[in-house]
Design an enzyme around this catalytic site. Structure first.
Site, mmCIF file in Angstrom:
data_model
loop_
_atom_site.group_PDB
_atom_site.id
_atom_site.type_symbol
_atom_site.label_atom_id
_atom_site.label_comp_id
_atom_site.label_asym_id
_atom_site.label_seq_id
_atom_site.Cartn_x
_atom_site.Cartn_y
_atom_site.Cartn_z
ATOM 1 C CD1 TRP A 283 4.000 -19.177 -25.618
ATOM 2 C CD2 TRP A 283 2.229 -18.376 -26.300
ATOM 3 N NE1 TRP A 283 4.127 -18.082 -25.681
ATOM 4 C CE2 TRP A 283 3.338 -17.515 -26.266
ATOM 5 C CE3 TRP A 283 0.845 -17.877 -26.575
ATOM 6 C CZ2 TRP A 283 3.010 -15.971 -26.537
ATOM 7 C CZ3 TRP A 283 1.045 -16.524 -26.802
ATOM 8 C CH2 TRP A 283 1.632 -15.776 -26.764
ATOM 9 C CG ASP B 273 12.863 -19.165 -32.137
ATOM 10 O OD1 ASP B 273 11.761 -19.427 -32.006
ATOM 11 O OD2 ASP B 273 13.109 -18.253 -32.866
ATOM 12 C CD GLU C 122 7.185 -16.557 -26.816
ATOM 13 O OE1 GLU C 122 6.530 -15.607 -27.043
ATOM 14 O OE2 GLU C 122 6.952 -17.165 -25.653
ATOM 15 C CD GLU C 123 8.209 -15.806 -34.729
ATOM 16 O OE1 GLU C 123 9.301 -15.843 -35.600
ATOM 17 O OE2 GLU C 123 7.644 -14.675 -34.805
ATOM 18 C CD GLU D 238 7.653 -6.587 -29.471
ATOM 19 O OE1 GLU D 238 6.730 -6.757 -30.398
ATOM 20 O OE2 GLU D 238 7.884 -7.647 -28.732
#
Ligand SMILES: *[C@@H]1O[C@H](CO)[C@@H](O)[C@H](O)[C@H]1NC(C)=O
Ligand SMILES: *[C@@H]1O[C@H](CO)[C@@H](O)[C@H](O)[C@H]1NC(C)=O
Ligand SMILES: *[C@@H]1O[C@H](CO)[C@@H](O)[C@H](O)[C@H]1NC(C)=O
Ligand SMILES: *[C@@H]1O[C@H](CO)[C@@H](O)[C@H](O)[C@H]1NC(C)=O
Ligand SMILES: *[C@@H]1O[C@H](CO)[C@@H](O)[C@H](O)[C@H]1NC(C)=O
Length: 593
Positions: free
Chosen positions: A139, A195, A198-199, A422
């Protein structure tokens, strides 16, 4: 009264129709959003499938995408909303939920996970299973905004309880959780992070902004609880963070979301930072990026415009009207669509701004915010407009209409059930990606509250100024890494470890050590936030002798060997560990294991 009737009469019928639509949406969607948000919280939430008490699931969706996890960030933002609703008297039924969240976080903080344990970086772990166990798959970790947002939510709660005279609970139950998070923020803020999407692994504006807020609030709470030296450390680090925050500004008219990532840097990251650090007492202060500051308004203008031409669903909408917005224009995740929560964040930033302008009775148009205000009044000039002026009335009325436009779009693309996913398809407006996203519901509630003039508690943004001279950059700590290794021809020794300067455990970029004193291999590191790499040639080897990490940091590392074909051999476990001193020099005398 007369003047408002007069104003209403001046408004075009379409504007009145829009405001009626938004009023209706606020009244129907509010209870749905509240109930749907609570349905995603364990253990009694009807959609929280298996989540333990106080655990917030991101969404009940288990496939494409699988969001049945608990993220520290999403949970904290959800509970910031719940805690504000309770403490501001909007919903007095939520106390039990808050108690459950506190209980859950006391456990989650202590779960050892791939980022470490509670003292070695584990607080930066972004997500856990909903049964309070570690997620060990690969992750984007760590994500350092989580502890900051969690401590901010809990400090907001603690301040309320102190005002109720409930010192015992604050001292015995809340403070240990809060202090743990704040100590992590204070010691590790100057290290790279993924960030909020999550990238990107670099420095991130949202993370820096919420870290700054958490340490300001932490300073005041530590003082109130009598821990003066801790308060002083939090304040020192908050001052550094505030200086660092300024460095993200791009003169093209926006906050750069991340220092890495190879994108434009235009990103809802910055709009979200502005609403989650709103403090009415700071007015339109620019250094804390208040929603109505000139740079935050220009940033919003740049951000919104980036989505006008990339989504089919926005085509044909005039430049001074709302459009659907996404995370960032280069986004391709799940098709790269507009999001409910990012579109609502734009509205919320503008509602917050209206609260401030109305409260201070004036509005500034600066040469920075001018392009934003020209959307509404092409002849507007730089100046301060008091609430009695026509310009103030024209601009605030137009900004209200503009912000309602974002909510009206969200209303238009909310299915009849009121459920919020979302994303919204950029082509046809259908809901896309995870259903019932908890954060979508929380963003509805905070945007509606801001529209209704609700003012969150101050967090200490008022009257701050920049004191950047004593930044950590002025302190240099020199660490020499020595390791005795007998190597064979063609075999070289490298160093890698848990800090930027130690290449974040990369084997490809590991630091080549010098064999000048063979069998001792050495590399010298300057532990300072200012990066000054020096290269020199030793025999056939390129030797990096200076790398950078901050002082007084726990650093884990290992030596590795690589042969001519690049095959890597690691030392055996466990990792080596040192705490770099606050100043001076330090040397390790290690032996290869
Ligand atoms: C927790 O949940 C995960 C994912 O569903 C599962 O793999 C694991 O076995 C569970 N652990 C415990 C202790 O229940
Ligand atoms: C203090 O707050 C906690 C958490 O809500 C509650 O359980 C406790 O009863 C409160 N104590 C007093 C004296 O009000
Ligand atoms: C650490 O702080 C310095 C000084 O503000 C800044 O230049 C540097 O980019 C920061 N690095 C990280 C990873 O936060
Ligand atoms: C904007 O205004 C500031 C002072 O308010 C001035 O220093 C600056 O030069 C102006 N910039 C432009 C581009 O006009
Ligand atoms: C390593 O050796 C040097 C020189 O003998 C000494 O000054 C230093 O304190 C040693 N470092 C540690 C961590 O023992």
């Amino acid at each position: 009264m007369l003047s408002s009737i007069f104003l209403v009469a001046l408004l075009a019928p379409s504007v009145l129709a829009q405001s009626t639509v938004v009023d209706a949406y606020v009244s129907t969607e509010s209870p749905i959003a509240k109930a749907s948000m609570l349905a995603n919280i364990g253990s009694s939430g009807s959609k929280s499938s298996g989540a333990l008490s106080g655990i917030v699931i991101a969404s009940p969706s288990t496939v494409n995408p699988d969001y049945l996890y608990t993220w520290t960030r999403d949970s904290a933002l959800t509970f910031q909303t719940i805690i504000e609703q309770f403490t501001l008297g909007i919903d007095t039924t939520l106390r039990g939920e808050i108690d459950n969240y506190v209980g859950a976080q006391a456990i989650v903080q202590r779960i050892s996970n791939p980022s470490g344990d509670i003292t070695t970086g584990g607080l930066g772990e972004p997500k856990f299973y909903v049964n309070e166990t570690a997620f060990t798959g690969s992750w984007g970790r760590p994500q350092r905004d989580g502890p900051a947002l969690r401590s901010t939510a809990l400090i907001t709660w603690a301040n309320y309880l102190l005002s109720e005279g409930n010192m015992t609970y604050v001292t015995n139950t809340l403070w240990p959780i809060i202090e743990t998070d704040l100590n992590y923020v204070a010691s590790d803020w100057n290290q790279s992070t993924y960030d909020l999407w999550e990238e990107v692994y670099s420095s991130s504006f949202f993370t820096t902004a919420v870290q700054h807020r958490s340490l300001r609030q932490g300073t005041t709470l530590a003082q109130a609880l009598g821990d003066i030296s801790l308060a002083s450390n939090y304040e020192t680090q908050a001052d550094h963070l505030l200086c660092f925050l300024q460095s993200y500004w791009n003169s093209a008219g926006y906050m750069t979301a991340n220092t890495g990532g190879g994108r434009s840097g235009i990103d809802s990251n910055s709009v979200l930072a502005s609403i989650h650090t709103f403090d009415l007492t700071a007015g339109c202060d620019a250094i804390t990026f208040q929603p109505c500051s000139d740079i935050a308004l220009l940033n919003l203008f740049t951000y919104v415009n980036a989505f006008r031409n990339i989504y089919e669903i926005n085509s044909g909408i005039p430049a001074n009207e709302a459009v659907l917005t996404g995370r960032y224009p280069e986004d391709v995740y799940m098709g790269g669509n507009p999001w409910y929560l990012t579109t609502l964040a734009v509205a919320e930033q503008l509602y917050d701004s209206l609260i401030v302008w109305n409260s201070q009775g004036s509005l500034d148009v600066t040469n920075i915010s001018l392009p934003f205000f020209k959307l509404f009044e092409s002849s507007i000039a730089v100046g301060t407009y008091s609430s009695s002026s026509n310009e103030f009335r024209t601009l605030t009325t137009a900004v209200k209409t503009f912000s309602d436009g974002f909510v009206a779009l969200v209303a238009k693309y909310t299915p009849p059930s009121g459920g919020l996913a979302e994303q919204i398809s950029k082509n046809n407006g259908a809901p896309v990606s995870a259903v019932d996203l908890t954060w979508s519901y929380a963003s509805v509630l905070t945007a509606f509250d801001a529209r209704g003039g609700v003012v969150p508690a101050s967090w200490g943004a008022q009257g701050l100024s920049l004191t950047c001279a004593g930044s950590p950059a002025s302190q240099t700590v020199s660490v020499t890494f020595n390791v005795d290794v007998t190597t064979t021809e063609g075999q070289n020794v490298y160093l890698t470890g848990s800090a930027d300067a130690l290449k974040d455990w990369s084997t490809d970029n590991a630091i080549l050590l010098s064999s000048a004193n063979y069998p001792t291999w050495s590399g010298k590191s300057e532990f300072t936030p200012k990066s000054v790499p020096l290269y020199s040639l030793f025999a056939f080897f390129l030797v990096l002798v200076t790398v950078t990490v901050p002082g007084s940091t726990d650093v884990q590392y290992k030596y590795i060997q690589k042969d001519g074909s690049g095959t890597v051999t690691w030392e055996s476990d466990p990792n080596m560990e040192i705490t770099t001193p606050a100043d001076g020099t330090y040397a390790t005398n290690d032996t290869w294991r």
